[in-house]
Write an enzyme that holds these catalytic residues in place. Structure first.
Site, mmCIF file in Angstrom:
data_model
loop_
_atom_site.group_PDB
_atom_site.id
_atom_site.type_symbol
_atom_site.label_atom_id
_atom_site.label_comp_id
_atom_site.label_asym_id
_atom_site.label_seq_id
_atom_site.Cartn_x
_atom_site.Cartn_y
_atom_site.Cartn_z
ATOM 1 N N HIS A 267 0.815 -1.220 0.000
ATOM 2 C CA HIS A 267 0.000 0.000 0.000
ATOM 3 C C HIS A 267 0.848 1.270 0.000
ATOM 4 C CE1 HIS A 267 0.065 -0.988 4.460
ATOM 5 N NE2 HIS A 267 0.506 0.245 4.467
ATOM 6 N N SER B 206 4.645 1.395 7.995
ATOM 7 C CA SER B 206 4.356 0.410 6.957
ATOM 8 C C SER B 206 5.545 0.302 6.020
ATOM 9 C CB SER B 206 3.124 0.827 6.143
ATOM 10 O OG SER B 206 1.946 0.303 6.680
#
Lengths: 85, 493
Positions: free
Chosen positions: B323, B447
């Site tokens: 992502h 992330s």
């Protein structure tokens, strides 16, 4: 169901949008991507791929301002406002 | 930086199990399904010119004692990639195991077959993570109350922090207070009290309560020597969590001044114990391996920008979360990503590079499956010039191996100014076929951070951090399928 949380970060003192603030989910009852959204010149942000559920959102401005908001992600999500001070 | 610019090889034990649910607790049952590799590959990497359905590895047994092969690639600093082989052929379905790249992709890539390599057995701990390596990762259990009553407790959730390699922590001072509170709370705690305490806790502390109450291993009376403080906390958390879930009486519960005061004190104590942020900041970001970790500033076609983390696995390849390069509702592939190795506040010790070339896999891009949420950034040729930033090795050890090692996770969190490198070390809680679950403290912005362990003194990334969850943060595990994609991507020169 995977949805998104979008909204605007606003300075609580003067009501102006806060640009370049980081907006993150810090807690929730679903798995959420740990990417930080940065606000644009209108203070807008968007957190994607968030499952239905209740989440704690926090915003951190460049000048140390902070704000938080509890959000319940539903199918009819409306834009939220996070006030920072 | 004793090992700067040296070649450090690695050892990894691959496993042939595609589905291995394992608990981290010392007394947990280890359920291991020995099946032949058959990854249903949402991991097929979405590639530039070719898609492939088979990943073949030469056999290479490394004496794990169980016939496990290995999938590993060596950690290096400024050296050409050297890889070691794995075992068996890993058949993957074309549907998910194909690589996907953005329109800016470069052509001419080819996947290559891993060759086995001999692994060194030398063990030499490197200095940079030493201060982070002392966290007690073991799970302790105990029993309070009746002998038949099981209590679940996770020791990891309440470990003290470390300062300069020395453990520091204030929980010991708090335990006597909790000890005095527990009898009262156990007898009188009700939904109103629990909700009162929980409402006063920070989100981090609330997560901690849930973890302690819900994620600890089952223990059997008499088999584990209890540690009083932690058991008291465990009981406290268990009752707090249970009572908090109960509905309120219709009339509500009136709280007297004494009880309100008790709630405030209990919440404060829990906050001190559980809400402690165990992350440590790294400021010497030009030291190995920190310079291999990159702050990312990501811009999507929608115009929205994000912060993430990545790490070098090749001279031009920065691995990250899927992502961080592809967001479905923001226009798909990122428009550009600024990569800043070793970022330290506003300092960019190696400069930065912008990329518009990315890779991910169909499992993420087409199917949006979290376990396949990984990808990479391909830097422009010559990015960072002759700067020897090095790269992380990566590996797919067995689930059992993963559970015996403390994992280290450092990245660039969004609750800190951009860009500061923060992280910590702790044992992995659960290993599934495609995911690692742990109680390493993380927040948005991390992330894409590497989750790595040390094997024989060498670092190996074993997961790519991508999700937060109150029941445990998680990473995409480096399975043989993931390994193969990373190896293909890291070979881009």
């Amino acid at each position: 169901m995977i949805l998104s949380i979008h909204g605007q970060v606003i300075n609580s003192e003067n009501g102006t949008p806060v640009e370049n603030a980081s907006v993150i989910i810090i807690d929730g009852n679903g798995s959420f991507p740990e990417i930080a959204s940065m606000t644009d010149f209108e203070g807008k942000f968007s957190l994607e791929n968030v499952p239905l559920g209740k989440y704690q959102i926090r915003a951190y401005g460049l000048k140390g301002e902070e704000g938080k908001k509890t959000v319940v992600v539903t199918h009819k999500m409306e834009a939220i406002k996070i006030f920072v001070e | 930086m004793e090992n700067a610019y040296g070649l450090s090889n690695e050892q990894t034990m691959d496993e042939q199990n595609s589905d291995i649910p394992i608990n981290t607790s010392s007394n947990a049952n280890v359920k291991k399904s020995k099946t032949v590799l058959s990854y249903q590959s949402d991991d097929s990497d979405i590639g530039t010119s070719t898609s492939r359905s088979y990943l073949n590895f030469k056999n290479s047994l490394i004496g794990s004692g169980e016939g496990d092969g290995e999938y590993s690639s060596e950690e290096t600093i400024g050296e050409a990639p050297i890889t070691t082989g794995g075992t068996e052929s890993a058949e993957e379905s074309a549907e998910f195991s194909e690589e996907i790249s953005n329109p800016n992709q470069e052509s001419g890539e080819e996947y290559y077959e891993a060759a086995p390599d001999k692994l060194t057995e030398n063990y030499s701990e490197e200095s940079n993570e030493e201060g982070l390596f002392d966290v007690i990762g073991s799970v302790v259990g105990g029993l309070l109350g009746g002998e038949s009553e099981e209590i679940r407790e996770a020791g990891t959730a309440i470990e003290g922090g470390f300062e300069n390699g020395q453990e520091v922590g204030s929980q010991e001072e708090i335990f006597p207070f909790l000890a005095a509170l527990v009898p009262t709370l156990i007898s009188s705690i009700g939904p109103a009290v629990a909700k009162g305490v929980m409402s006063k806790l920070s989100p981090r502390a609330r997560v901690g309560v849930k973890k302690i109450a819900a994620s600890a291993p089952k223990v059997v009376a008499g088999k584990v020597i209890p540690r009083a403080g932690k058991n008291i906390l465990s009981v406290f958390a268990k009752f707090l969590e249970a009572a908090n879930e109960k509905p309120m009486n219709e009339s509500g519960e009136e709280l007297g001044e004494e009880l309100t005061s008790l709630i405030t004190e209990a919440a404060a104590a829990m906050e001190v114990i559980i809400g402690k942020d165990d992350r440590k900041r790294i400021t010497n970001t030009t030291n190995d391996p920190w310079q291999r970790i990159c702050a990312l500033r990501i811009t999507f076609p929608s115009g929205k920008t994000y912060r993430g983390t990545g790490f070098f696995i090749g001279a031009r390849t920065v691995a990250t979360a899927g992502h961080c390069v592809y967001l479905h509702n923001q226009g798909g592939w990122a428009r550009k990503v600024e990569v800043i190795p070793g970022a330290n506040d506003s300092t960019k010790p190696y400069g930065s590079s912008e990329s518009m070339t990315f890779r991910s896999v169909k499992g993420w891009v087409n199917s949006k499956k979290p376990e396949h949420d990984y990808g990479c950034i391909v830097l422009p040729a010559g990015a960072f010039g002759e700067k020897k930033l090095g790269k992380f090795g990566y590996a797919s050890p067995s689930g059992e191996t993963l559970l015996t090692k403390s994992a280290i996770l450092f990245g660039y969190p969004g609750d800190k100014p951009f860009a500061q490198l923060w992280g910590m070390r702790r044992k992995i809680k659960t290993v599934t076929g495609k995911t690692l679950i742990y109680e390493l403290d993380t927040v948005g912005g991390q992330s894409g951070a590497p989750v790595y362990i040390k094997l024989n003194g060498k670092r190996y990334v074993i997961g790519i951090h991508n999700y937060g969850n109150s029941s445990g943060n998680s990473a995409t595990r480096i399975t043989p399928a993931v390994f193969n994609n990373l190896k293909k991507w890291s070979s881009i020169s």
